[in-house]
Design a protein around this motif. Structure first.
Motif, short mmCIF file in Angstrom:
data_model
loop_
_atom_site.label_atom_id
_atom_site.label_comp_id
_atom_site.label_asym_id
_atom_site.label_seq_id
_atom_site.Cartn_x
_atom_site.Cartn_y
_atom_site.Cartn_z
N SER A 43 27.20 25.99 28.51
CA SER A 43 27.44 25.16 29.70
C SER A 43 26.61 25.62 30.88
CB SER A 43 28.93 25.18 30.08
OG SER A 43 29.32 26.46 30.50
N VAL A 44 26.38 24.67 31.79
CA VAL A 44 25.66 24.94 33.04
C VAL A 44 26.52 24.46 34.19
CG1 VAL A 44 23.62 24.41 34.43
CG2 VAL A 44 23.39 24.80 31.96
N SER A 45 26.68 25.30 35.21
CA SER A 45 27.48 24.97 36.39
C SER A 45 26.60 25.01 37.63
CB SER A 45 28.63 25.97 36.53
OG SER A 45 29.39 25.71 37.68
N VAL A 46 26.63 23.93 38.42
CA VAL A 46 25.79 23.84 39.62
C VAL A 46 26.67 23.57 40.84
CG1 VAL A 46 23.93 22.56 40.77
CG2 VAL A 46 23.83 22.98 38.29
N GLU A 47 26.39 24.27 41.92
CA GLU A 47 27.07 24.02 43.19
C GLU A 47 26.03 23.93 44.30
OE1 GLU A 47 30.22 26.20 46.23
OE2 GLU A 47 30.44 26.49 44.06
N SER A 70 19.24 21.32 50.42
CA SER A 70 18.51 21.92 49.30
C SER A 70 18.27 20.81 48.28
CB SER A 70 19.32 23.06 48.67
OG SER A 70 19.47 24.13 49.58
N ILE A 71 17.03 20.69 47.86
CA ILE A 71 16.64 19.60 46.96
C ILE A 71 15.95 20.21 45.75
CG2 ILE A 71 15.30 17.48 46.72
CD1 ILE A 71 15.49 17.19 49.79
N PHE A 72 16.59 20.09 44.58
CA PHE A 72 16.01 20.72 43.40
C PHE A 72 16.38 19.97 42.12
CE2 PHE A 72 19.93 22.94 44.50
CZ PHE A 72 20.62 23.00 43.29
N THR A 73 15.63 20.28 41.07
CA THR A 73 15.82 19.67 39.75
C THR A 73 16.29 20.72 38.76
OG1 THR A 73 14.13 17.98 40.15
CG2 THR A 73 14.66 18.47 37.85
N VAL A 74 17.25 20.34 37.93
CA VAL A 74 17.72 21.21 36.86
C VAL A 74 17.44 20.54 35.53
CG1 VAL A 74 19.72 22.35 35.82
CG2 VAL A 74 19.56 22.16 38.31
N LYS A 75 16.79 21.26 34.62
CA LYS A 75 16.52 20.76 33.28
C LYS A 75 17.26 21.64 32.27
CE LYS A 75 11.99 18.87 34.52
NZ LYS A 75 10.52 18.92 34.27
N LEU A 76 17.94 20.99 31.32
CA LEU A 76 18.74 21.74 30.36
C LEU A 76 18.81 20.98 29.04
CD1 LEU A 76 22.53 21.22 31.06
CD2 LEU A 76 20.79 20.02 32.35
N PRO A 77 19.11 21.66 27.93
CA PRO A 77 19.30 20.96 26.66
C PRO A 77 20.45 19.97 26.74
CG PRO A 77 18.96 23.31 26.28
CD PRO A 77 19.13 23.13 27.76
N SER A 78 20.32 18.83 26.10
CA SER A 78 21.32 17.77 26.22
C SER A 78 22.66 18.15 25.62
CB SER A 78 20.80 16.49 25.55
OG SER A 78 20.62 16.70 24.16
N SER A 79 22.69 19.13 24.73
CA SER A 79 23.93 19.51 24.04
C SER A 79 24.85 20.39 24.88
CB SER A 79 23.58 20.24 22.73
OG SER A 79 22.84 21.42 23.00
N MET A 80 24.43 20.77 26.07
CA MET A 80 25.24 21.65 26.91
C MET A 80 26.23 20.88 27.76
SD MET A 80 22.70 24.60 28.32
CE MET A 80 21.95 25.77 27.19
N ARG A 81 27.40 21.47 27.99
CA ARG A 81 28.35 20.94 28.96
C ARG A 81 27.80 21.19 30.36
NH1 ARG A 81 31.77 23.99 25.77
NH2 ARG A 81 32.16 25.41 27.52
N PHE A 82 28.16 20.27 31.28
CA PHE A 82 27.63 20.37 32.64
C PHE A 82 28.71 20.06 33.66
CE2 PHE A 82 25.83 18.41 36.45
CZ PHE A 82 24.93 19.39 36.85
N ASP A 83 28.76 20.86 34.73
CA ASP A 83 29.67 20.53 35.84
C ASP A 83 28.97 20.78 37.16
OD1 ASP A 83 30.84 23.24 37.12
OD2 ASP A 83 30.67 23.52 34.96
N GLY A 142 20.80 11.70 30.50
CA GLY A 142 20.56 12.15 29.14
C GLY A 142 21.44 13.25 28.60
N LEU A 143 22.56 13.56 29.23
CA LEU A 143 23.43 14.64 28.75
C LEU A 143 24.38 14.10 27.69
CD1 LEU A 143 24.27 16.43 32.12
CD2 LEU A 143 22.31 16.76 30.60
#
Length: 316
Positions: free
Chosen positions: A36-40, A98-111, A123-124
């Motif tokens: 999983s990936v968590s973004v704040e 703050s302006i940014f892009t996150v790239k991750l494998p589609s199979s990961m959970r995201f919050d 595409g998640l």
């Protein structure tokens, strides 16, 4: 004189370069063992996209007002966080974007958690949970479990599939090409959906609802004072349940609906049947009315109640 010259240079330099230049970031971590990936991000904009690489990457600009920028792995999770100072009642200003892009494998959970931050997701394929306060949310081609909410922002979605929940208070929801189980909620914003979902719940208070649905097994729609305009094909053994206080319903069936209709109004509401010749029966005493009729084999069920609204059912 020299003091004035030095002061002028300082002022000119400040005007030219500013005091809040963004920090450029370009970092990545391997995704092996990460689930999983968590973004704040409290303020600004985050773009999230799936890719085929075995890594998680962040690329963009972080406000120099940030106390720190976190990009680290903790167990099976990667954490991305912009930490701003606590400004208390002064709130947040645009210079903190703050302006940014996150790239991750589609199979990961995201919050994601934000305050005045917009977010775009594409595409998640696993659980996606998004919560922001005044930010707008754009979601495309997500699947599995999807839970998206904002307070005053708008939600635009396309191609969502799975168990889907979209909620806003004063913003609008515009959903297209969703499929699966769909739950839409608003308070004063409008809801618009064009969906092939089989099971749906649509709830609003004062905003309007507009829907176009196909092959529905179950649809529950409620409003207090908003207007509801919709069309659907109700499957055999399906259920359509509608309720309002003063809001109006105008519902069109796009198939030869096979249903048992039970409709009621309690305080001067109108019940209008444009499918058969059956008419509403008004109470001998008081303003209430009921409308009962059956079409085809009557396998499906259509139930509708209103206090003072107007309910129209018809075939297209």
């Amino acid at each position: 004189m020299k003091k004035f010259v030095k002061l002028g240079v300082v002022v000119l330099t400040t005007m030219m370069f500013g005091t809040c230049a963004a920090q450029q970031v370009h970092k990545s971590l391997p995704s092996e063992g990460v689930t999983s990936v968590s973004v704040e991000n409290q303020q600004g904009k985050v773009t999230v996209t799936a890719w085929e690489k075995d890594s998680v990457e962040v690329d963009g600009e972080i406000t120099d007002k940030a106390e720190k920028f976190v990009f680290e792995r903790s167990g099976d999770r990667i954490i991305i966080k912009v930490v701003l100072p606590d400004y208390g009642h002064k709130g947040h200003r645009r210079e903190h974007d703050s302006i940014f892009t996150v790239k991750l494998p589609s199979s990961m959970r995201f919050d994601f958690a934000g305050i005045a931050s917009d977010i775009s997701l594409t595409g998640l394929a696993k659980n996606s949970e998004v919560e922001t306060v005044s930010g707008n949310i754009d979601a495309k081609n997500l699947s599995d479990y999807i839970d998206i909410s904002t307070v005053s922002g708008n939600i635009v979605s396309q191609g969502l599939a799975g168990k889907i929940r979209l909620a806003t208070v004063s913003g609008d929801i515009k959903d297209q090409q969703s499929d699966g189980q769909l739950d839409l909620k608003a308070v004063s914003g409008n809801i618009n959906t064009r969906s092939t979902a089989k099971e749906l719940r649509i709830n609003n208070v004062s905003g309007d609802i507009d829907f176009s649905l196909a092959d529905v097994d179950e649809l529950k729609v409620s409003t207090v004072s908003g207007e509801v305009e919709g069309q659907l094909a109700l499957n055999e053994n399906g259920l359509l349940k509608m309720s309002s206080v003063s809001g109006d319903f105008n519902i069109a069936f796009t198939n030869e609906v096979q249903a048992n209709f039970k409709m009621s109004a309690n305080a001067g509401g109108q019940l209008i049947n444009r499918i058969t010749n059956d008419k509403a029966q008004h109470a001998k005493y008081g303003p209430s009315a009921k409308l009962r009729f059956t079409t085809g084999n009557g396998s499906a069920s259509v139930k509708a109640t209103t206090v003072s609204g107007r309910i129209v059912v018809r075939e297209d």
